[in-house]
Scaffold this active site. Structure first.
Site, mmCIF file in Angstrom:
data_model
loop_
_atom_site.group_PDB
_atom_site.id
_atom_site.type_symbol
_atom_site.label_atom_id
_atom_site.label_comp_id
_atom_site.label_asym_id
_atom_site.label_seq_id
_atom_site.Cartn_x
_atom_site.Cartn_y
_atom_site.Cartn_z
ATOM 1 N N GLN A 151 0.811 -1.215 0.000
ATOM 2 C CA GLN A 151 0.000 0.000 0.000
ATOM 3 C C GLN A 151 0.845 1.264 0.000
ATOM 4 O OE1 GLN A 151 -2.256 -0.772 3.591
ATOM 5 N NE2 GLN A 151 -0.389 -1.492 4.586
ATOM 6 N N GLU A 166 0.230 -9.183 11.154
ATOM 7 C CA GLU A 166 0.111 -7.975 10.317
ATOM 8 C C GLU A 166 0.801 -8.254 8.998
ATOM 9 O OE1 GLU A 166 -1.078 -4.612 10.194
ATOM 10 O OE2 GLU A 166 0.034 -4.631 8.293
ATOM 11 N N ASP A 187 -0.062 -13.138 6.507
ATOM 12 C CA ASP A 187 -1.452 -12.996 6.107
ATOM 13 C C ASP A 187 -2.366 -13.637 7.168
ATOM 14 O OD1 ASP A 187 -3.955 -13.572 4.941
ATOM 15 O OD2 ASP A 187 -3.098 -13.493 2.935
ATOM 16 N N ASP A 228 -8.379 -5.567 13.252
ATOM 17 C CA ASP A 228 -8.197 -4.123 13.108
ATOM 18 C C ASP A 228 -7.746 -3.853 11.672
ATOM 19 O OD1 ASP A 228 -7.681 -1.464 13.297
ATOM 20 O OD2 ASP A 228 -5.817 -1.685 14.420
ATOM 21 N N SER A 229 -8.716 -3.776 10.786
ATOM 22 C CA SER A 229 -8.384 -3.678 9.360
ATOM 23 C C SER A 229 -8.606 -2.263 8.839
ATOM 24 C CB SER A 229 -9.278 -4.628 8.565
ATOM 25 O OG SER A 229 -10.594 -4.139 8.571
ATOM 26 N N SER A 230 -8.142 -2.041 7.620
ATOM 27 C CA SER A 230 -8.533 -0.820 6.918
ATOM 28 C C SER A 230 -9.942 -1.043 6.349
ATOM 29 C CB SER A 230 -7.494 -0.463 5.849
ATOM 30 O OG SER A 230 -7.146 -1.613 5.127
ATOM 31 N N ASP A 231 -10.371 -0.215 5.435
ATOM 32 C CA ASP A 231 -11.768 -0.258 4.987
ATOM 33 C C ASP A 231 -12.031 -1.335 3.926
ATOM 34 O OD1 ASP A 231 -12.835 1.791 6.619
ATOM 35 O OD2 ASP A 231 -11.686 3.219 5.457
ATOM 36 N N TYR A 254 -12.300 10.209 11.650
ATOM 37 C CA TYR A 254 -12.870 9.287 10.660
ATOM 38 C C TYR A 254 -14.074 9.971 10.008
ATOM 39 C CZ TYR A 254 -10.171 5.294 12.543
ATOM 40 O OH TYR A 254 -9.163 4.447 12.928
HETATM 41 N N1 SPM Z 1 -5.158 0.816 14.726
HETATM 42 C C1 SPM Z 1 -5.916 1.766 14.039
HETATM 43 C C2 SPM Z 1 -6.195 1.351 12.636
HETATM 44 C C3 SPM Z 1 -7.569 1.772 12.230
HETATM 45 N N2 SPM Z 1 -8.243 0.827 11.400
HETATM 46 C C4 SPM Z 1 -9.514 1.262 10.900
HETATM 47 C C5 SPM Z 1 -9.390 2.441 10.002
HETATM 48 C C6 SPM Z 1 -10.681 2.813 9.332
HETATM 49 C C7 SPM Z 1 -10.570 4.136 8.651
HETATM 50 N N3 SPM Z 1 -11.724 4.507 7.892
HETATM 51 C C8 SPM Z 1 -12.958 4.623 8.578
HETATM 52 C C9 SPM Z 1 -14.118 4.755 7.634
HETATM 53 C C10 SPM Z 1 -15.409 4.243 8.221
HETATM 54 N N4 SPM Z 1 -16.423 4.075 7.212
#
Ligand code: SPM
Length: 289
Positions: A38, A113, A144, A162-165, A230
């Protein structure tokens, strides 16, 4: 990908939050690179401290990160009667690990991670979060999460994602087969808790994720917290339990205010816990019908 113009970073995401954006004024770009997985940026902002941005999306700022990290950690841990062994999937900044190791019943925390660079850069630029990696309860694996769980069966009491979107590489972490894998990696009575999106922005997606979770878990719920950096200042968690008698809004571990202070919890309390599960009527009707 460059969303910085005239010292303002703007979080523009036409797919996830069309027609709106959140912006932060930048003092300095501390780091910028493309890792194997990324685009990573770390910036110093005027009013939100240091900020980690992945693929153009804010992951955390040092001003408000504790709300998300404490809640995604303590909501499931305090719902489980004995959360001795915990798995964290993702969470490369170390903030969730920092919170999970604090829980008095937690003995071992395993974290997987995928992007080693996020861990390395967080150690350098976000030490107040990455301190989670220094705790003796924590064992970090770079790899993974999907593959990791295929070879770890019935091992964990709690799994936190704890993921991204749900766009790009993280999309699979919101799908039904991920919940099936997590179920198999849990001990009986185990609990999962995942970054679940916001009901303001991801309404149908949250419902779909809850339905996927519900196919494998006896009880499913959605809890919310506020995170000003956010989009919509808001984010939720999808939580599932293998215990059919689970009542998520009644924590089995409760802390006094003095315990909360000695654990250095700034957002989570035993009163905030049930409140996080209280949803507006239009959301509740749709998610729990
Ligand atoms: N340890 C913190 C990492 C955060 N992971 C989640 C990030 C989400 C960011 N976008 C939020 C959008 C919600 N629709």
């Amino acid at each position: 990908m460059n969303f910085i113009k005239n010292n303002w970073f703007s979080e523009i995401q036409d797919e996830l939050w069309p027609g709106q954006m959140f912006s932060l004024k930048i003092k300095e770009v501390l780091h910028k690179e493309k890792s194997k997985f990324q685009d990573i940026q770390i910036v110093e902002t005027e009013t939100y401290g240091t900020c980690l941005i992945l693929d153009g999306i804010i992951q955390c700022t040092s001003r408000d990160e504790f709300s998300y990290q404490e809640m995604i950690g303590f909501l499931p841990l305090c719902c489980h009667p004995n959360p001795q062994k915990v798995l964290i999937v993702g969470g490369g900044d170390g903030g969730v690990a920092r919170e999970v190791v604090k829980h008095p019943l937690v003995k071992e925390v395993h974290q997987v991670e995928i992007d080693e660079r996020v861990v390395e850069l967080s150690k350098k630029y976000l030490p107040s979060m990455a301190c989670g990696f220094e705790n003796s309860k924590l064992k970090l694996t770079i790899g993974d999460g999907f593959e990791y769980m295929k070879i770890h069966k019935e091992e964990f009491d709690v799994i936190i994602t704890d993921s991204s979107d749900p766009i790009g590489p993280a999309v699979s972490l919101f799908q039904e087969n991920y919940y099936k894998l997590m179920k198999n990696a849990l001990k009986p009575g185990g609990i999962v808790c995942s970054q679940g999106g916001s009901f303001w922005l991801d309404f149908d997606y949250v419902k779909k994720t809850m339905d996927g979770c519900g196919k494998h878990f006896a009880k499913v719920a959605y809890a919310v917290t506020s995170v000003p950096s956010y989009p919509c200042g808001h984010i939720g968690f999808v939580i599932g339990s293998l215990d059919p008698n689970q009542n998520f809004s009644e924590p089995v571990t409760r802390f006094t205010k003095s315990q909360i202070d000695s654990l250095n919890l700034k957002y989570y309390t035993s009163e905030v816990h049930p409140a996080a599960f209280a949803l507006p009527r239009w959301v509740e009707k749709h998610f729990y019908k």
